[in-house]
Design a protein around this motif. Sequence first.
Motif, short mmCIF file in Angstrom:
data_model
loop_
_atom_site.label_atom_id
_atom_site.label_comp_id
_atom_site.label_asym_id
_atom_site.label_seq_id
_atom_site.Cartn_x
_atom_site.Cartn_y
_atom_site.Cartn_z
N ARG A 175 3.56 -7.77 -6.98
CA ARG A 175 2.01 -7.57 -6.44
C ARG A 175 1.47 -8.94 -6.41
O ARG A 175 0.81 -9.42 -5.42
CB ARG A 175 1.10 -6.91 -7.13
N LEU A 208 1.57 -11.07 -3.23
CA LEU A 208 0.52 -10.88 -2.14
C LEU A 208 -0.72 -11.93 -2.17
O LEU A 208 -1.53 -11.98 -1.41
CB LEU A 208 -0.11 -9.53 -2.31
N GLU A 217 -4.07 -6.99 -6.07
CA GLU A 217 -4.93 -6.56 -7.13
C GLU A 217 -4.19 -5.44 -7.89
O GLU A 217 -3.62 -4.74 -7.15
CB GLU A 217 -6.29 -6.38 -6.93
N GLY A 218 -3.97 -5.40 -9.30
CA GLY A 218 -3.53 -4.42 -9.98
C GLY A 218 -4.37 -3.20 -9.68
O GLY A 218 -5.11 -3.30 -10.01
N ARG A 219 -3.53 -2.21 -9.35
CA ARG A 219 -4.02 -0.76 -9.22
C ARG A 219 -4.75 -0.28 -10.37
O ARG A 219 -5.98 0.17 -10.38
CB ARG A 219 -3.15 0.21 -8.56
N PHE A 266 -23.45 -1.16 1.53
CA PHE A 266 -24.58 -1.29 0.95
C PHE A 266 -24.85 -2.85 0.64
O PHE A 266 -25.88 -3.14 0.00
CB PHE A 266 -25.00 -0.53 -0.22
N LEU A 267 -23.69 -3.40 0.65
CA LEU A 267 -23.67 -4.98 0.23
C LEU A 267 -23.73 -5.63 1.46
O LEU A 267 -23.34 -5.06 2.65
CB LEU A 267 -22.42 -5.31 -0.64
N ARG A 312 -5.34 -1.90 -13.24
CA ARG A 312 -6.43 -2.96 -13.65
C ARG A 312 -7.90 -2.67 -12.83
O ARG A 312 -8.97 -2.71 -13.48
CB ARG A 312 -5.95 -4.21 -13.39
N TYR A 313 -7.81 -2.42 -11.32
CA TYR A 313 -8.78 -2.34 -10.70
C TYR A 313 -9.58 -0.86 -11.01
O TYR A 313 -10.75 -1.14 -11.21
CB TYR A 313 -8.48 -2.18 -9.05
N VAL A 327 -0.72 -13.94 0.74
CA VAL A 327 -0.71 -13.08 1.95
C VAL A 327 -2.14 -12.65 1.83
O VAL A 327 -2.94 -12.22 1.20
CB VAL A 327 0.00 -11.83 1.74
N ARG A 370 -13.57 -11.74 -13.81
CA ARG A 370 -14.23 -11.91 -12.62
C ARG A 370 -14.45 -10.44 -12.03
O ARG A 370 -15.36 -10.18 -11.17
CB ARG A 370 -14.01 -12.63 -11.67
N LEU A 371 -13.44 -9.83 -12.18
CA LEU A 371 -13.22 -8.20 -11.49
C LEU A 371 -14.42 -7.38 -12.10
O LEU A 371 -15.34 -6.88 -11.20
CB LEU A 371 -12.16 -7.70 -11.41
N ALA A 417 -13.18 -11.20 -5.79
CA ALA A 417 -13.07 -11.23 -7.44
C ALA A 417 -11.60 -10.53 -7.82
O ALA A 417 -11.13 -10.05 -8.77
CB ALA A 417 -14.22 -10.14 -7.98
N THR A 418 -11.06 -9.87 -6.61
CA THR A 418 -9.74 -9.22 -6.56
C THR A 418 -8.58 -10.15 -6.22
O THR A 418 -8.96 -11.20 -5.27
CB THR A 418 -9.69 -8.19 -5.79
N GLY A 419 -7.56 -9.88 -6.65
CA GLY A 419 -6.43 -10.91 -6.43
C GLY A 419 -6.39 -12.26 -6.73
O GLY A 419 -6.83 -12.54 -7.66
N LEU A 445 -14.77 -9.14 -2.81
CA LEU A 445 -13.52 -9.06 -2.68
C LEU A 445 -12.63 -10.22 -3.11
O LEU A 445 -11.65 -10.24 -3.55
CB LEU A 445 -13.30 -9.03 -1.04
N ALA A 485 -18.00 -8.57 -10.94
CA ALA A 485 -18.15 -8.45 -9.56
C ALA A 485 -18.64 -6.88 -9.54
O ALA A 485 -19.50 -6.32 -8.94
CB ALA A 485 -16.97 -8.64 -8.82
N ALA A 533 -8.31 -4.31 -1.94
CA ALA A 533 -7.99 -5.07 -3.02
C ALA A 533 -6.52 -5.02 -3.52
O ALA A 533 -5.95 -6.01 -3.76
CB ALA A 533 -8.85 -4.40 -4.11
N VAL A 534 -6.12 -3.82 -3.23
CA VAL A 534 -4.60 -3.73 -3.35
C VAL A 534 -3.96 -4.59 -2.48
O VAL A 534 -2.94 -5.35 -2.91
CB VAL A 534 -4.08 -2.14 -3.39
N ARG A 577 -4.72 -7.51 -1.51
CA ARG A 577 -4.85 -8.70 -1.89
C ARG A 577 -3.95 -9.06 -3.15
O ARG A 577 -3.94 -10.07 -3.83
CB ARG A 577 -6.26 -9.24 -2.22
N LEU A 636 0.84 -1.16 -0.22
CA LEU A 636 0.01 0.03 -0.10
C LEU A 636 0.88 1.28 -0.19
O LEU A 636 0.41 2.07 -0.42
CB LEU A 636 -0.92 -0.06 1.21
N LYS A 665 -22.25 -5.31 -8.59
CA LYS A 665 -22.05 -4.44 -7.18
C LYS A 665 -22.84 -2.96 -7.67
O LYS A 665 -23.60 -2.64 -6.57
CB LYS A 665 -20.53 -4.13 -7.15
#
Lengths: 329, 271
Positions: free
Chosen positions: A77, A80, B101-103, A95-96, B105-106, A83, B2-3, A107-109, A105, B6, B96-97, B99, A57, B10
């Motif tokens: 990245r 991670l 995830e590419g910044r 709202f979810l 891309r996100y 991790v 998938r992102l 759907a990321t990483g 969540l 999602a 997300a970062v 985890r 971050l 959302k």
Amino acid sequence: MTDALGMALATQGLAKRYGSRVALDGLDLRVPSGVVYGFLGPNGAGKTTTMRILTGLVRADAGRVELFGRPFGRRDRKQLFGVGALIEAPSFYPFLSGRENLRALAATGAPTPASRIDELLALVNLRDRAGDTVSGYSLGMKQRLGIAGALLSDPRLLLLDEPANGLDPAGIAGMRDTLRALAAAGKTVFVSSHILSEVQQLADVVGIIARGRLIREGRIEQLLREEGSVRVRVAPPEVPSAGATLEAVAGPGTVRAETGPEDGWLEVRIDPERGAELNRALAGAGVFASRIEVGTNLEELFLELTGTGRDVGAPPAQGASPVVPGWPS
Amino acid sequence: MRLLRANLRKLPRRPATWVTFLLLIGLNALITFFVILGSKIATDPQGALAARQFLTFPTAYELVLSMVIGLGGLLAVTYGAAIAGSEWTWGTLKAAVARGEGRTRYTLLTYVAVAGFTFLGLLGAFLVGVVVSAVGALIVGVPLDGMADTDALLGLPERLGRAGLAMAMNAALGYAIATVARSQLAGIGVGIGLFFAESIAGFFVPHIIKWFPFSASGAVVTGGAGGSTVVNGQELGASLDATTAILVTIAWLVVSLAVASLWTERAEIGG
């Protein structure tokens, strides 16, 4: 520096400044694989900055990080993916629902199987409320959901910043069991916490930082032994002779006469296991202790190593307004 | 993918999506209501005629689209800002970062979902507007024969496509502003401020302002038929022609997304 030596995570000379403020000043950490590592430090010591750097971050000004034996930088990245992290407050879409948030969540990483979400909701005891929107969750429920989010990708290394925050006693006990079970399964759990009694129960290894530097790191029982002390109370006139006797056993410079409301206390820096030996030596010298207190808990050790005083202010002067206790610096 | 999926799942759950859409159709319906009222109570025959013409198809298609785009441009800015800003405010970008995830891309995939919903909102508001106008036409006694006008209907996809590009760019602008500001409120406030500042500045320096995002996107929608600003008989500057307007709008779209991506990529993510 890491995996080959059984280290899940290591940092070397990690430095970070925010303007003129030094957040990290050459931090060296070595976190062995398969342990619960308690990361301790007073407010502003650099714990959260460290966590942010470890999760990509924030960029360090200097130094290096290794995750699972490989250097970790801004372009790495995908490391991670192994991790899981909960940094500061849990972050969700209000709202979810809890379940939908975990789906978003996931759907990321790292790719995460859908079945994992329900497993984790059950693990953190949120299955009954999984369909409710997060805006209606209590702080503790959000924290549970945050821990579930950190576990989504079945991580090899779990980074948790104050995970017990907002949890009720049952939640804390459940979390402790879960984290211990993860470590027993070979995962590494890196926990930053202010609840020292909790860390003492949970962690195998602790690292204590202050002013951005590591000041002590090691197995918890070893640290407590090395930093332990025995307090002995004798009659005030016998303090000099008792001090000499105790120093003969514990070594030069290990005995300090305490000043305080009660006279006659001596503090001896020695493995608490050797308390009986001190008592025997005093008796042999004809000095009889009226009280002996042994051991050091993590809180005592923390306060001593970090140089932070207890959160108690001086009593108000006669006629003065009450003084609000000051926070440790 | 998938992102993106999602994000598409959302956004319909977000209050901002529905509030923006309902505001758009509500305000347009209100305008139509006043037109109907005007045609009923107008004592001036010219006014009554103008009101009836407003509800006469196929001209009504164009008028409804103009109303939707007029309000929609501003709402697209605020919608883009609301979505981008909340990623920072709620800390969901941080999660997300962390985890892996590419910044970039996100950022881009979140925007793609925003652009998709902006276009759906445009289509929905247009359809609702057409229905409301048709009902209005029936109330004031205007025949609906023109609704089936082939030329008008065949021209609609192109017009809606151009309007979609304009709205997508406006949403990207709001998205970029909120990303730089890292805040929903700041993004919305600055976006609205820029919208009005550009409109006002257009009166004074139209030859410069025509290159600016809202003016360029407006020219895309009107197909470069916006004409020129004339003050005291002197032409100060024409709006961009259709092709240039499209290119300039695409350029603003790309720049906005590049700024948002670059900013996110370089940002130190805290709190």
